[in-house]
Design a protein around this motif. Sequence first.
Motif, short mmCIF file in Angstrom:
data_model
loop_
_atom_site.label_atom_id
_atom_site.label_comp_id
_atom_site.label_asym_id
_atom_site.label_seq_id
_atom_site.Cartn_x
_atom_site.Cartn_y
_atom_site.Cartn_z
N LYS A 60 0.83 -1.20 0.00
CA LYS A 60 0.00 0.00 0.00
C LYS A 60 0.87 1.25 0.00
O LYS A 60 0.65 2.19 -0.78
CB LYS A 60 -0.92 -0.01 1.22
CG LYS A 60 -1.86 1.19 1.30
CD LYS A 60 -2.77 1.07 2.52
CE LYS A 60 -3.70 2.27 2.61
NZ LYS A 60 -4.59 2.17 3.81
N SER A 61 1.86 1.29 0.90
CA SER A 61 2.76 2.43 0.97
C SER A 61 3.97 2.06 1.81
O SER A 61 3.98 1.03 2.49
CB SER A 61 2.07 3.66 1.59
OG SER A 61 1.71 3.40 2.93
N GLN A 82 1.16 -3.15 3.91
CA GLN A 82 0.58 -3.92 2.83
C GLN A 82 -0.94 -3.77 2.81
O GLN A 82 -1.56 -3.41 3.80
CB GLN A 82 0.97 -5.39 2.95
CG GLN A 82 2.48 -5.61 2.86
CD GLN A 82 2.88 -7.06 3.04
OE1 GLN A 82 2.40 -7.73 3.94
NE2 GLN A 82 3.77 -7.53 2.18
N ASN A 83 -1.54 -4.09 1.67
CA ASN A 83 -2.98 -3.93 1.52
C ASN A 83 -3.77 -4.88 2.43
O ASN A 83 -4.94 -4.62 2.73
CB ASN A 83 -3.39 -4.17 0.06
CG ASN A 83 -3.03 -2.97 -0.82
OD1 ASN A 83 -3.22 -1.82 -0.43
ND2 ASN A 83 -2.50 -3.23 -2.00
#
Length: 221
Positions: free
Chosen positions: A161-162, A181-182
């Motif tokens: 995710k970032s 993470q997602n």
Amino acid sequence: MSNMNFSKIKYITLLVVAVLSTSSLFAQDAKAKKLLDEVSAKVKSYDNMFIDFKYGLSNEAAGINQETRGDVTLDGDKYKLNLMGTMQMYDGKKLYTIVPEDEEITISTQNPGDDDAITPSKMLTFFNEGYTYKWDIEQNVSGRKIQYVKLVPMDSNSELKSALLGIDAQTKHIYRLIMTQNNGSKITITVNTFKTDQPLPGNLFTFDASKYSDYYINELD
């Protein structure tokens, strides 16, 4: 060792070496680019590096909160990584993954020019493309100014995710990488000790099969 476990170790190696040896990124934020260029120049100025680090994995929804430590020695393309009871060593041609718990060794031929090669030289360009980034928060850690740069993958299908990359503003060394993470998992790698240009034994990256006579050796190619 199963293919799933081997892939997991390769993925962890990718994360670890990325935080310790990151390079400059595609220019999107002038301040962030300048800082990351300084980090890259500093890293490339060293003949070798030894880093002791803390590795953390957490996922609140799944009730996961794990921490362990590891260390890595980097010398050009060669490296030796100890993490999660596994040792990985790349001697410039072959990658050795040694798992004492299973008494198993996996050996594969690696070419630094290959897209899938997991080597420190490739990790230096890990973030060169595919991410947007911007100047983020600043923290004071025991008197040290840690400046963060936020990275977001351009690929909407990415599992990441970032990421927040924390840099010591004075030394220009990587201090921490936080990857979200997602699926809600967060991976945090924090550098405890960073030593450079150390005298290294000549056989540090040499695989000695006589030390592992009782191990099962799996040669992938």
